[in-house]
Design a protein around this motif. Structure first.
Motif, PDB file in Angstrom:
ATOM      1  N   PRO A 223       1.786  15.132  -9.791  1.00 40.53           N
ATOM      2  CA  PRO A 223       1.862  16.751 -10.718  1.00 40.53           C
ATOM      3  C   PRO A 223       1.601  16.554 -12.278  1.00 40.53           C
ATOM      4  O   PRO A 223       1.240  16.938 -13.501  1.00 40.53           O
ATOM      5  N   VAL A 224       1.992  15.391 -13.010  1.00 39.04           N
ATOM      6  CA  VAL A 224       1.371  14.710 -14.174  1.00 39.04           C
ATOM      7  C   VAL A 224      -0.323  14.571 -14.752  1.00 39.04           C
ATOM      8  O   VAL A 224      -0.265  14.916 -16.220  1.00 39.04           O
ATOM      9  N   VAL A 225      -0.573  14.567 -13.839  1.00 40.07           N
ATOM     10  CA  VAL A 225      -2.044  14.208 -14.198  1.00 40.07           C
ATOM     11  C   VAL A 225      -2.776  15.780 -14.086  1.00 40.07           C
ATOM     12  O   VAL A 225      -4.084  15.158 -14.221  1.00 40.07           O
ATOM     13  N   PHE A 226      -2.454  16.708 -13.019  1.00 35.66           N
ATOM     14  CA  PHE A 226      -2.667  17.767 -12.436  1.00 35.66           C
ATOM     15  C   PHE A 226      -2.806  18.563 -13.996  1.00 35.66           C
ATOM     16  O   PHE A 226      -3.118  19.138 -14.458  1.00 35.66           O
ATOM     17  N   VAL A 227      -1.524  18.437 -14.698  1.00 38.94           N
ATOM     18  CA  VAL A 227      -1.891  18.787 -15.509  1.00 38.94           C
ATOM     19  C   VAL A 227      -2.391  18.580 -17.095  1.00 38.94           C
ATOM     20  O   VAL A 227      -2.664  19.346 -17.579  1.00 38.94           O
ATOM     21  N   VAL A 228      -2.010  17.164 -16.887  1.00 37.32           N
ATOM     22  CA  VAL A 228      -3.177  16.789 -17.936  1.00 37.32           C
ATOM     23  C   VAL A 228      -4.752  17.050 -17.509  1.00 37.32           C
ATOM     24  O   VAL A 228      -5.152  17.286 -19.217  1.00 37.32           O
ATOM     25  N   LEU A 229      -4.392  17.278 -16.106  1.00 37.11           N
ATOM     26  CA  LEU A 229      -6.469  17.670 -16.804  1.00 37.11           C
ATOM     27  C   LEU A 229      -6.639  18.633 -17.090  1.00 37.11           C
ATOM     28  O   LEU A 229      -7.278  19.515 -17.342  1.00 37.11           O
TER      29      LEU A 229
ATOM     30  N   LEU B 115       0.463  -1.235  -0.165  1.00 39.97           N
ATOM     31  CA  LEU B 115       0.067   0.403  -0.163  1.00 39.97           C
ATOM     32  C   LEU B 115       0.967   1.345   0.332  1.00 39.97           C
ATOM     33  O   LEU B 115       0.565   2.035  -0.835  1.00 39.97           O
ATOM     34  N   GLY B 116       1.816   1.166   1.209  1.00 35.96           N
ATOM     35  CA  GLY B 116       3.003   2.115   0.707  1.00 35.96           C
ATOM     36  C   GLY B 116       3.495   3.025  -0.768  1.00 35.96           C
ATOM     37  O   GLY B 116       3.479   3.435  -1.087  1.00 35.96           O
ATOM     38  N   VAL B 117       4.331   1.415  -1.823  1.00 37.83           N
ATOM     39  CA  VAL B 117       4.545   1.118  -2.709  1.00 37.83           C
ATOM     40  C   VAL B 117       3.074   2.143  -3.665  1.00 37.83           C
ATOM     41  O   VAL B 117       3.411   3.226  -4.270  1.00 37.83           O
ATOM     42  N   ILE B 118       2.178   1.685  -3.620  1.00 38.74           N
ATOM     43  CA  ILE B 118       0.704   2.286  -4.811  1.00 38.74           C
ATOM     44  C   ILE B 118       0.819   4.065  -3.939  1.00 38.74           C
ATOM     45  O   ILE B 118       0.617   4.486  -4.680  1.00 38.74           O
TER      46      ILE B 118
ATOM     47  N   GLY C 141       3.965   5.812  -5.250  1.00 32.48           N
ATOM     48  CA  GLY C 141       3.267   6.298  -7.129  1.00 32.48           C
ATOM     49  C   GLY C 141       2.299   7.082  -7.424  1.00 32.48           C
ATOM     50  O   GLY C 141       2.862   7.231  -8.077  1.00 32.48           O
ATOM     51  N   ALA C 142       1.413   7.074  -7.040  1.00 34.49           N
ATOM     52  CA  ALA C 142       0.813   7.853  -7.131  1.00 34.49           C
ATOM     53  C   ALA C 142       1.038   8.976  -6.520  1.00 34.49           C
ATOM     54  O   ALA C 142       0.335  10.557  -7.748  1.00 34.49           O
ATOM     55  N   LEU C 143       1.286   9.369  -5.706  1.00 32.17           N
ATOM     56  CA  LEU C 143       1.901  10.762  -5.401  1.00 32.17           C
ATOM     57  C   LEU C 143       2.652  11.594  -6.322  1.00 32.17           C
ATOM     58  O   LEU C 143       2.717  12.715  -6.694  1.00 32.17           O
ATOM     59  N   ARG C 144       3.733  10.524  -6.994  1.00 32.00           N
ATOM     60  CA  ARG C 144       4.139  10.479  -8.330  1.00 32.00           C
ATOM     61  C   ARG C 144       4.050  11.054  -9.353  1.00 32.00           C
ATOM     62  O   ARG C 144       4.794  12.145 -10.108  1.00 32.00           O
ATOM     63  N   ILE C 145       2.841  10.590  -9.807  1.00 29.35           N
ATOM     64  CA  ILE C 145       2.442  10.535 -10.635  1.00 29.35           C
ATOM     65  C   ILE C 145       1.702  12.452 -10.962  1.00 29.35           C
ATOM     66  O   ILE C 145       0.685  12.375 -11.771  1.00 29.35           O
TER      67      ILE C 145
END
Length: 64
Positions: A36-42, A24-27, A30-34
């Motif tokens: 900014p990318v998701v925010f820029v795309v949205l 769960l920590g890895v998930i 990983g979600a926190l790393r992506i």
């Protein structure tokens, strides 16, 4: 002998819980790393589809 079985059972349960929490920590990491990318795309999808931001300030906030 039953104390040893209980201890072994507790160790196995602790190992499984530890593995689940680490996955769960890895998930989450990983979600926190992506994020900014998701925010820029949205934001790009919002503005390219004609989205507008309209800000209305209350009258009492305006300087005279």
């Amino acid at each position: 002998m039953s104390v040893l079985y209980a201890l072994a059972g507790l160790l196995i349960i602790a190992a499984v819980v530890s593995l689940v929490l680490s996955l769960l920590g890895v998930i989450v990491v990983g979600a926190l790393r992506i994020l900014p990318v998701v925010f820029v795309v949205l934001a790009a999808v919002f503005f390219l589809s004609g989205g507008r931001i309209d800000v209305h300030l209350p009258d009492k906030w305006r300087r005279k």
